[in-house]
Design a protein around this motif. Structure first.
Motif, mmCIF file in Angstrom:
data_model
loop_
_atom_site.group_PDB
_atom_site.id
_atom_site.type_symbol
_atom_site.label_atom_id
_atom_site.label_comp_id
_atom_site.label_asym_id
_atom_site.label_seq_id
_atom_site.Cartn_x
_atom_site.Cartn_y
_atom_site.Cartn_z
ATOM 1 N N GLN A 166 -16.030 36.122 5.054
ATOM 2 C CA GLN A 166 -14.835 35.826 4.269
ATOM 3 C C GLN A 166 -13.607 36.410 4.945
ATOM 4 O OE1 GLN A 166 -15.756 39.549 1.202
ATOM 5 N NE2 GLN A 166 -15.166 37.597 0.369
ATOM 6 N N PRO A 167 -12.418 35.924 4.616
ATOM 7 C CA PRO A 167 -11.195 36.461 5.214
ATOM 8 C C PRO A 167 -11.031 37.938 4.890
ATOM 9 C CG PRO A 167 -10.754 34.396 4.066
ATOM 10 C CD PRO A 167 -12.143 34.794 3.699
ATOM 11 N N ALA A 168 -10.333 38.674 5.768
ATOM 12 C CA ALA A 168 -10.173 40.114 5.585
ATOM 13 C C ALA A 168 -9.447 40.448 4.285
ATOM 14 C CB ALA A 168 -9.429 40.710 6.778
ATOM 15 N N TRP A 169 -8.571 39.534 3.845
ATOM 16 C CA TRP A 169 -7.771 39.838 2.657
ATOM 17 C C TRP A 169 -8.518 39.569 1.346
ATOM 18 C CZ3 TRP A 169 -7.740 35.356 0.036
ATOM 19 C CH2 TRP A 169 -7.768 34.161 0.768
ATOM 20 N N ALA A 170 -9.628 38.833 1.390
ATOM 21 C CA ALA A 170 -10.338 38.476 0.153
ATOM 22 C C ALA A 170 -10.815 39.705 -0.624
ATOM 23 C CB ALA A 170 -11.495 37.525 0.465
ATOM 24 N N PRO A 171 -11.513 40.674 0.006
ATOM 25 C CA PRO A 171 -11.914 41.864 -0.758
ATOM 26 C C PRO A 171 -10.725 42.716 -1.186
ATOM 27 C CG PRO A 171 -12.454 42.125 1.575
ATOM 28 C CD PRO A 171 -12.057 40.702 1.382
ATOM 29 N N ALA A 172 -9.614 42.626 -0.450
ATOM 30 C CA ALA A 172 -8.412 43.365 -0.851
ATOM 31 C C ALA A 172 -7.871 42.817 -2.175
ATOM 32 C CB ALA A 172 -7.355 43.282 0.242
ATOM 33 N N LEU A 173 -7.892 41.504 -2.322
ATOM 34 C CA LEU A 173 -7.443 40.905 -3.584
ATOM 35 C C LEU A 173 -8.353 41.319 -4.738
ATOM 36 C CD1 LEU A 173 -6.322 37.222 -2.866
ATOM 37 C CD2 LEU A 173 -4.903 39.184 -3.493
ATOM 38 N N GLN A 174 -9.647 41.372 -4.488
ATOM 39 C CA GLN A 174 -10.584 41.789 -5.533
ATOM 40 C C GLN A 174 -10.333 43.235 -5.953
ATOM 41 O OE1 GLN A 174 -14.431 41.023 -3.811
ATOM 42 N NE2 GLN A 174 -14.122 38.816 -3.707
ATOM 43 N N ALA A 175 -10.074 44.102 -4.963
ATOM 44 C CA ALA A 175 -9.796 45.502 -5.281
ATOM 45 C C ALA A 175 -8.481 45.633 -6.035
ATOM 46 C CB ALA A 175 -9.747 46.316 -3.987
ATOM 47 N N LEU A 176 -7.474 44.840 -5.645
ATOM 48 C CA LEU A 176 -6.191 44.876 -6.348
ATOM 49 C C LEU A 176 -6.352 44.408 -7.789
ATOM 50 C CD1 LEU A 176 -3.138 45.234 -6.465
ATOM 51 C CD2 LEU A 176 -2.898 42.937 -5.490
ATOM 52 N N ASN A 177 -7.156 43.389 -8.003
ATOM 53 C CA ASN A 177 -7.408 42.895 -9.358
ATOM 54 C C ASN A 177 -8.007 43.987 -10.225
ATOM 55 O OD1 ASN A 177 -7.630 40.987 -11.475
ATOM 56 N ND2 ASN A 177 -9.751 40.574 -10.910
ATOM 57 N N ALA A 178 -8.922 44.763 -9.658
ATOM 58 C CA ALA A 178 -9.541 45.849 -10.423
ATOM 59 C C ALA A 178 -8.516 46.914 -10.801
ATOM 60 C CB ALA A 178 -10.672 46.467 -9.604
ATOM 61 N N LEU A 179 -7.630 47.267 -9.866
ATOM 62 C CA LEU A 179 -6.613 48.275 -10.165
ATOM 63 C C LEU A 179 -5.624 47.778 -11.204
ATOM 64 C CD1 LEU A 179 -5.736 49.813 -6.664
ATOM 65 C CD2 LEU A 179 -6.823 50.966 -8.598
ATOM 66 N N LEU A 180 -5.198 46.530 -11.077
ATOM 67 C CA LEU A 180 -4.233 45.982 -12.032
ATOM 68 C C LEU A 180 -4.833 45.874 -13.428
ATOM 69 C CD1 LEU A 180 -2.561 43.165 -9.892
ATOM 70 C CD2 LEU A 180 -1.597 45.393 -10.493
ATOM 71 N N SER A 181 -6.100 45.498 -13.508
ATOM 72 C CA SER A 181 -6.749 45.380 -14.820
ATOM 73 C C SER A 181 -6.827 46.730 -15.519
ATOM 74 C CB SER A 181 -8.147 44.781 -14.662
ATOM 75 O OG SER A 181 -8.989 45.662 -13.934
ATOM 76 N N ALA B 7 -0.452 46.027 8.459
ATOM 77 C CA ALA B 7 -0.361 45.205 9.672
ATOM 78 C C ALA B 7 -1.646 44.417 9.904
ATOM 79 C CB ALA B 7 -0.061 46.090 10.880
ATOM 80 N N ARG B 8 -2.730 44.819 9.274
ATOM 81 C CA ARG B 8 -3.987 44.088 9.442
ATOM 82 C C ARG B 8 -3.860 42.652 8.957
ATOM 83 N NH1 ARG B 8 -10.116 45.558 7.343
ATOM 84 N NH2 ARG B 8 -11.084 43.729 8.260
ATOM 85 N N TYR B 9 -3.010 42.409 7.953
ATOM 86 C CA TYR B 9 -2.886 41.083 7.367
ATOM 87 C C TYR B 9 -1.695 40.309 7.942
ATOM 88 C CZ TYR B 9 -5.802 43.661 4.127
ATOM 89 O OH TYR B 9 -6.789 44.457 3.603
ATOM 90 N N SER B 10 -1.060 40.851 8.956
ATOM 91 C CA SER B 10 0.145 40.235 9.512
ATOM 92 C C SER B 10 0.002 40.018 11.013
ATOM 93 C CB SER B 10 1.369 41.139 9.256
ATOM 94 O OG SER B 10 1.455 41.542 7.908
ATOM 95 N N ARG B 11 0.730 39.046 11.519
ATOM 96 C CA ARG B 11 0.883 38.857 12.954
ATOM 97 C C ARG B 11 2.377 38.904 13.272
ATOM 98 N NH1 ARG B 11 -3.386 33.987 14.550
ATOM 99 N NH2 ARG B 11 -5.294 35.116 13.979
ATOM 100 N N PHE B 12 2.694 39.419 14.446
ATOM 101 C CA PHE B 12 4.089 39.624 14.809
ATOM 102 C C PHE B 12 4.387 38.951 16.142
ATOM 103 C CE2 PHE B 12 2.589 43.281 12.371
ATOM 104 C CZ PHE B 12 3.470 43.269 11.305
ATOM 105 N N ALA C 72 1.630 44.803 18.302
ATOM 106 C CA ALA C 72 0.718 45.341 17.292
ATOM 107 C C ALA C 72 -0.685 45.360 17.876
ATOM 108 C CB ALA C 72 0.749 44.472 16.037
ATOM 109 N N GLN C 73 -1.351 46.494 17.759
ATOM 110 C CA GLN C 73 -2.723 46.565 18.249
ATOM 111 C C GLN C 73 -3.462 47.730 17.608
ATOM 112 O OE1 GLN C 73 -2.016 47.228 22.595
ATOM 113 N NE2 GLN C 73 -3.473 48.890 22.351
ATOM 114 N N GLY C 74 -4.795 47.635 17.649
ATOM 115 C CA GLY C 74 -5.618 48.704 17.120
ATOM 116 C C GLY C 74 -5.415 49.971 17.924
ATOM 117 N N CYS C 75 -5.427 51.098 17.228
ATOM 118 C CA CYS C 75 -5.168 52.376 17.888
ATOM 119 C C CYS C 75 -5.872 53.480 17.111
ATOM 120 C CB CYS C 75 -3.668 52.645 17.954
ATOM 121 S SG CYS C 75 -3.204 54.175 18.787
#
Length: 260
Positions: A42-57, A72-77, A196-199
């Motif tokens: 699944q896309p990297a952001w999918a579990p992030a949305l699920q975690a955000l939903n839990a916090l908001l609820s 920056a993980r969810y962005s390209r520059f 942008a790069q991993g470090c």
């Protein structure tokens, strides 16, 4: 009758967790964070949305406003050079997409492009955000009856917040998020480079990355500004430390406090 402003929430979508803070009247309150693991299917952001939903609820009240900051993980520059041939916003968007495709070697039709506002003749910093992530955030806010006020790359929020501390002249702005860094090089009053790069989260790795970027600048090194909100210690580097918030064991909380 008193008309109280609604609560305002700010969510930070990090590489491995999501955090949530709140502004109520003049008070700032960190509400907590929730980690997640990524599934290669699944896309990297999918579990992030699920975690955000839990916090908001758990914390968010209907009718409140929500601001979202993206790691920056969810962005390209990409650096978009000035072109005299561009005369319409749609042409600028197509030109920026061509710059991204040239850099990344793939189409970004399913990404939203955001361009920094610059004076005529100057290059722009372009940020690409997954369209599906943006739609997911809008749907989540609607489901929770929240007003989605803005979705912004953390790089943009951090730079805007720290810009008043930057002196005139050429500079290198370094955002050291946990496990990923973004560097902005400005010279002659215009953007020259975005990288942008991993470090690794060590002084040695960050110093090496800065030195490689400065090699593109020339003999006289620019002034270096560092914003490292995810570091538990202050990096021992020859750089001006910006917006540091020592004492936060949770890097997501440190990121939120740095731009709150």
């Amino acid at each position: 009758m008193s008309h109280l402003s609604p609560d305002r929430y700010c969510a930070v979508l990090g590489a491995e967790g999501v955090g949530l803070g709140r502004w109520h009247a003049n008070q700032h309150q960190w509400l907590g964070s929730c980690g997640f693991t990524c599934d290669a299917t699944q896309p990297a952001w999918a579990p992030a949305l699920q975690a955000l939903n839990a916090l908001l609820s758990e914390h968010a009240l209907p009718g409140a406003q929500l601001r979202v900051l993206l790691s920056a993980r969810y962005s390209r520059f990409c650096l978009v050079p000035w072109s005299d041939a561009i005369g319409h916003p749609r042409e600028l968007d197509a030109y920026a997409r061509a710059c991204f495709e040239n850099l990344y070697g793939q189409s970004l039709d399913d990404w939203r492009i955001v361009l920094s506002p610059e004076a005529a003749g100057a290059a722009r910093i372009a940020t690409a955000l997954p369209q599906a992530l943006m739609q997911g955030l809008q749907a989540l806010a609607k489901e929770r009856r929240l007003g989605l006020r803005s979705v912004q790359p953390y790089l943009m929020a951090a730079y805007n917040h720290c810009s008043a501390q930057l002196e005139q002249g050429d500079f290198l702005f370094v955002l050291a998020e946990p496990r990923r860094s973004v560097l902005l090089l400005a010279a002659g009053g215009a953007w020259q480079q975005v990288l942008a790069q991993g470090c690794a989260d060590t002084d040695q790795a960050l110093q090496a990355l800065i030195e490689r970027t400065c090699e593109l600048y020339g003999e006289h090194l620019p002034r270096i500004y560092l914003h490292a909100p995810g570091r538990s210690d202050v990096p021992q580097l020859a750089a001006v430390q910006l917006c540091q918030s020592a004492g936060d064991s949770d890097p997501l909380c440190a990121m939120w406090r740095a731009v709150a």
